[in-house]
Scaffold this motif. Sequence first.
Motif, PDB file in Angstrom:
ATOM      1  N   THR A   1       2.179  -2.204  -4.990  1.00  0.00           N
ATOM      2  CA  THR A   1       1.802  -0.797  -5.071  1.00  0.00           C
ATOM      3  C   THR A   1       0.475  -0.488  -4.400  1.00  0.00           C
ATOM      4  OG1 THR A   1       0.813  -1.156  -7.221  1.00  0.00           O
ATOM      5  CG2 THR A   1       3.111  -0.441  -7.181  1.00  0.00           C
ATOM      6  N   ALA A   2      -0.419  -1.457  -4.265  1.00  0.00           N
ATOM      7  CA  ALA A   2      -1.716  -1.171  -3.636  1.00  0.00           C
ATOM      8  C   ALA A   2      -1.537  -0.724  -2.191  1.00  0.00           C
ATOM      9  CB  ALA A   2      -2.623  -2.390  -3.715  1.00  0.00           C
ATOM     10  N   GLY A   3      -0.681  -1.388  -1.433  1.00  0.00           N
ATOM     11  CA  GLY A   3      -0.430  -0.991  -0.051  1.00  0.00           C
ATOM     12  C   GLY A   3       0.254   0.353   0.053  1.00  0.00           C
ATOM     13  N   ARG A   4       1.209   0.590  -0.835  1.00  0.00           N
ATOM     14  CA  ARG A   4       1.903   1.866  -0.843  1.00  0.00           C
ATOM     15  C   ARG A   4       0.969   3.011  -1.188  1.00  0.00           C
ATOM     16  NH1 ARG A   4       6.536   0.849  -4.628  1.00  0.00           N
ATOM     17  NH2 ARG A   4       6.724  -1.213  -3.786  1.00  0.00           N
ATOM     18  N   THR A   5       0.153   2.802  -2.194  1.00  0.00           N
ATOM     19  CA  THR A   5      -0.786   3.842  -2.615  1.00  0.00           C
ATOM     20  C   THR A   5      -1.790   4.134  -1.511  1.00  0.00           C
ATOM     21  OG1 THR A   5      -0.536   3.079  -4.884  1.00  0.00           O
ATOM     22  CG2 THR A   5      -2.401   4.494  -4.422  1.00  0.00           C
ATOM     23  N   ARG A   6      -2.268   3.101  -0.844  1.00  0.00           N
ATOM     24  CA  ARG A   6      -3.213   3.292   0.265  1.00  0.00           C
ATOM     25  C   ARG A   6      -2.553   4.070   1.402  1.00  0.00           C
ATOM     26  NH1 ARG A   6      -4.819  -1.614   0.516  1.00  0.00           N
ATOM     27  NH2 ARG A   6      -3.426  -2.311   2.132  1.00  0.00           N
ATOM     28  N   PHE A   7      -1.300   3.733   1.720  1.00  0.00           N
ATOM     29  CA  PHE A   7      -0.574   4.446   2.761  1.00  0.00           C
ATOM     30  C   PHE A   7      -0.375   5.918   2.392  1.00  0.00           C
ATOM     31  CE2 PHE A   7       3.518   6.118   4.200  1.00  0.00           C
ATOM     32  CZ  PHE A   7       3.292   6.145   5.560  1.00  0.00           C
TER      33      PHE A   7
ATOM     34  N   ARG B   1      -8.852   2.598  -0.476  1.00  0.00           N
ATOM     35  CA  ARG B   1      -9.069   1.901   0.799  1.00  0.00           C
ATOM     36  C   ARG B   1      -9.589   0.489   0.616  1.00  0.00           C
ATOM     37  NH1 ARG B   1     -14.519   4.154   3.695  1.00  0.00           N
ATOM     38  NH2 ARG B   1     -15.888   3.649   1.969  1.00  0.00           N
ATOM     39  N   ASP B   2     -10.261   0.211  -0.488  1.00  0.00           N
ATOM     40  CA  ASP B   2     -10.752  -1.142  -0.724  1.00  0.00           C
ATOM     41  C   ASP B   2      -9.775  -1.992  -1.521  1.00  0.00           C
ATOM     42  OD1 ASP B   2     -13.103  -0.588   0.647  1.00  0.00           O
ATOM     43  OD2 ASP B   2     -14.056   0.223  -1.151  1.00  0.00           O
ATOM     44  N   ALA B   3      -8.710  -1.392  -2.001  1.00  0.00           N
ATOM     45  CA  ALA B   3      -7.717  -2.148  -2.763  1.00  0.00           C
ATOM     46  C   ALA B   3      -6.897  -3.002  -1.799  1.00  0.00           C
ATOM     47  CB  ALA B   3      -6.810  -1.201  -3.535  1.00  0.00           C
ATOM     48  N   ARG B   4      -6.822  -4.272  -2.073  1.00  0.00           N
ATOM     49  CA  ARG B   4      -6.066  -5.201  -1.231  1.00  0.00           C
ATOM     50  C   ARG B   4      -4.995  -5.881  -2.080  1.00  0.00           C
ATOM     51  NH1 ARG B   4      -7.581  -3.014   2.961  1.00  0.00           N
ATOM     52  NH2 ARG B   4      -9.624  -3.381   3.779  1.00  0.00           N
ATOM     53  N   PRO B   5      -3.770  -5.878  -1.603  1.00  0.00           N
ATOM     54  CA  PRO B   5      -2.740  -6.601  -2.346  1.00  0.00           C
ATOM     55  C   PRO B   5      -2.945  -8.105  -2.214  1.00  0.00           C
ATOM     56  CG  PRO B   5      -1.837  -5.706  -0.324  1.00  0.00           C
ATOM     57  CD  PRO B   5      -3.256  -5.203  -0.439  1.00  0.00           C
ATOM     58  N   ASP B   6      -2.366  -8.823  -3.132  1.00  0.00           N
ATOM     59  CA  ASP B   6      -2.427 -10.287  -3.063  1.00  0.00           C
ATOM     60  C   ASP B   6      -1.734 -10.753  -1.795  1.00  0.00           C
ATOM     61  OD1 ASP B   6      -3.762 -10.452  -5.454  1.00  0.00           O
ATOM     62  OD2 ASP B   6      -1.908 -10.563  -6.627  1.00  0.00           O
ATOM     63  N   PRO B   7      -2.113 -11.956  -1.273  1.00  0.00           N
ATOM     64  CA  PRO B   7      -1.483 -12.435  -0.035  1.00  0.00           C
ATOM     65  C   PRO B   7       0.034 -12.569  -0.149  1.00  0.00           C
ATOM     66  CG  PRO B   7      -3.335 -13.823  -0.644  1.00  0.00           C
ATOM     67  CD  PRO B   7      -3.154 -12.837  -1.734  1.00  0.00           C
ATOM     68  N   ALA B   8       0.535 -12.991  -1.307  1.00  0.00           N
ATOM     69  CA  ALA B   8       1.982 -13.138  -1.498  1.00  0.00           C
ATOM     70  C   ALA B   8       2.372 -12.484  -2.821  1.00  0.00           C
ATOM     71  CB  ALA B   8       2.368 -14.604  -1.495  1.00  0.00           C
ATOM     72  N   PRO B   9       2.356 -11.167  -2.866  1.00  0.00           N
ATOM     73  CA  PRO B   9       2.653 -10.505  -4.141  1.00  0.00           C
ATOM     74  C   PRO B   9       4.147 -10.508  -4.448  1.00  0.00           C
ATOM     75  CG  PRO B   9       2.363  -8.874  -2.456  1.00  0.00           C
ATOM     76  CD  PRO B   9       2.078 -10.221  -1.816  1.00  0.00           C
ATOM     77  N   ALA B  10       4.441 -10.370  -5.692  1.00  0.00           N
ATOM     78  CA  ALA B  10       5.828 -10.172  -6.093  1.00  0.00           C
ATOM     79  C   ALA B  10       6.251  -8.767  -5.647  1.00  0.00           C
ATOM     80  CB  ALA B  10       5.963 -10.312  -7.600  1.00  0.00           C
ATOM     81  N   ILE B  11       7.529  -8.529  -5.576  1.00  0.00           N
ATOM     82  CA  ILE B  11       8.012  -7.238  -5.089  1.00  0.00           C
ATOM     83  C   ILE B  11       7.492  -6.100  -5.951  1.00  0.00           C
ATOM     84  CG2 ILE B  11      10.089  -5.841  -4.830  1.00  0.00           C
ATOM     85  CD1 ILE B  11      11.311  -8.083  -3.439  1.00  0.00           C
ATOM     86  N   SER B  12       7.362  -6.294  -7.234  1.00  0.00           N
ATOM     87  CA  SER B  12       6.911  -5.228  -8.111  1.00  0.00           C
ATOM     88  C   SER B  12       5.402  -5.018  -8.049  1.00  0.00           C
ATOM     89  CB  SER B  12       7.327  -5.524  -9.554  1.00  0.00           C
ATOM     90  OG  SER B  12       6.681  -6.701  -9.986  1.00  0.00           O
ATOM     91  N   GLU B  13       4.683  -5.860  -7.334  1.00  0.00           N
ATOM     92  CA  GLU B  13       3.229  -5.753  -7.292  1.00  0.00           C
ATOM     93  C   GLU B  13       2.703  -5.302  -5.934  1.00  0.00           C
ATOM     94  OE1 GLU B  13       1.738  -9.519  -8.501  1.00  0.00           O
ATOM     95  OE2 GLU B  13       2.670  -9.411 -10.468  1.00  0.00           O
TER      96      GLU B  13
END
Length: 130
Positions: free
Chosen positions: A91-97, A77-89
């Motif tokens: 995973t933080a949003g997916r894992t949180r979902f 829940r505290d993991a935040r993806p970068d504002p403009a991540p590459a497509i391969s990066e």
Amino acid sequence: MGPLMIVFGMLGAAAAWVMQTETGQTLAAQGCYPHRAALPAPQWSWLMPVLQAMSVMALLVGVAGVWVAWRSWRVTRDARPDPAPAISETTAGRTRFLAMAGLLLSLLFAVGLVATGLAVVLVSPCSAWR
């Protein structure tokens, strides 16, 4: 959290509920209606203790699934993806979902496990539903 733990958090309680209901209903049907004739009591003396033990085991697996899903959600829940991540990066949003979906599904099926367990305790498997 590894991917297998997230999958267990999503599907552990659901699998326990499916196994409990399918196995329990199959055993009760064979024990109470052996030749399409209803019996007043199960033909096997071990049927009720087995159904109750299956309910307890399924509830334990379901609670473990809820705990793993909650733990996965707390970790992510505290993991935040970068504002403009590459497509391969991303995973933080997916894992949180997936962790949140697992928590919701596990809680829902844990309620189903409790309800099914209460039905095993309160209703005889050979009772007529009319």
